[in-house]
Design a protein around this motif. Structure first.
Motif, PDB file in Angstrom:
ATOM      1  N   ARG A  78       0.837  -1.200   0.000  1.00  0.00           N
ATOM      2  CA  ARG A  78       0.000   0.000   0.000  1.00  0.00           C
ATOM      3  C   ARG A  78       0.877   1.256   0.000  1.00  0.00           C
ATOM      4  NH1 ARG A  78      -4.177   0.211   4.749  1.00  0.00           N
ATOM      5  NH2 ARG A  78      -2.558  -1.193   5.360  1.00  0.00           N
ATOM      6  N   LEU A  82       1.217   4.061  -2.964  1.00  0.00           N
ATOM      7  CA  LEU A  82       0.975   5.472  -2.660  1.00  0.00           C
ATOM      8  C   LEU A  82       2.092   6.348  -3.226  1.00  0.00           C
ATOM      9  CD1 LEU A  82      -0.861   7.469  -1.061  1.00  0.00           C
ATOM     10  CD2 LEU A  82       0.697   7.120   0.855  1.00  0.00           C
ATOM     11  N   ASN A  86       1.670   9.028  -6.575  1.00  0.00           N
ATOM     12  CA  ASN A  86       1.728  10.449  -6.227  1.00  0.00           C
ATOM     13  C   ASN A  86       3.097  11.069  -6.503  1.00  0.00           C
ATOM     14  OD1 ASN A  86      -0.984  10.828  -5.070  1.00  0.00           O
ATOM     15  ND2 ASN A  86      -0.286   9.225  -3.679  1.00  0.00           N
TER      16      ASN A  86
END
Length: 184
Positions: A78, A82, A86
């Protein structure tokens, strides 16, 4: 003195990046007060680039095994997703001096983000970041009339603070190791 003070300033910036509790903004502003915008900008950039590279690879080399042992695979996946999703936000954080980014370098080192991608993000972002810090530091120094002597004294005090913090961390680790050692 000029031939010594510029490399010393770069060294202080590198130490500040690697030893996160030292306030980086103050060092950047003081460097700009001492050297002026055009000389402080590249010095600040070089120090941040070297320090960030060191932090990233230290985290990758030393922190990854600890991180992998203490975080579930799902959490790591996760976190990696992320960072990969981003990239623009990560670049903005390295471009605008609003938050300390040293911890982001550690987190990136713990992730699966490639070194090339991370360093491209950080080092291109630092062009703007260090330019803003150098400009604001130079502007503030001219506004309040800070002299070279004051900024040199501040630089010496920051080096002393870095040494004191390092010694305190070393003593704390030694005390913890002694406390963990069973009595015989």
């Amino acid at each position: 003195p000029e031939t010594v003070s510029a490399p010393l300033y770069i060294l202080v910036v590198i130490i500040e990046v690697v030893i996160a509790p030292i306030p980086g903004g103050a060092i950047g502003y003081m460097g700009a007060a001492r050297f002026g915008f055009w000389q402080a900008w590249p010095l600040l950039y070089i120090g941040n680039a070297i320090g960030t590279t060191i932090v990233f690879f230290l985290a990758r080399r030393l922190g990854s095994p600890i991180f992998e042992e203490n975080a579930s695979e799902r959490t790591r996946e996760r976190y990696d997703a992320l960072l990969r999703r981003n990239v623009l936000l990560l670049w903005l954080l390295y471009s605008v001096p609003l938050i300390p980014v040293d911890i982001l370098s550690v987190l990136a080192g713990l992730s699966n983000l490639s070194a090339r991608k991370f360093l491209t993000i950080a080092l291109t972002g630092y062009v703007l970041y260090t330019g803003i810090v150098a400009f604001l530091g130079d502007f503030a120094a001219e506004l309040v009339g800070v002299t070279e002597a004051i900024s040199a004294i501040g630089l010496v005090l920051l080096v002393a603070l870095a040494g004191w913090l390092w010694k305190g961390q070393r003593d704390q680790r030694a005390g913890a190791a002694k406390a963990a050692k069973p009595e015989q």
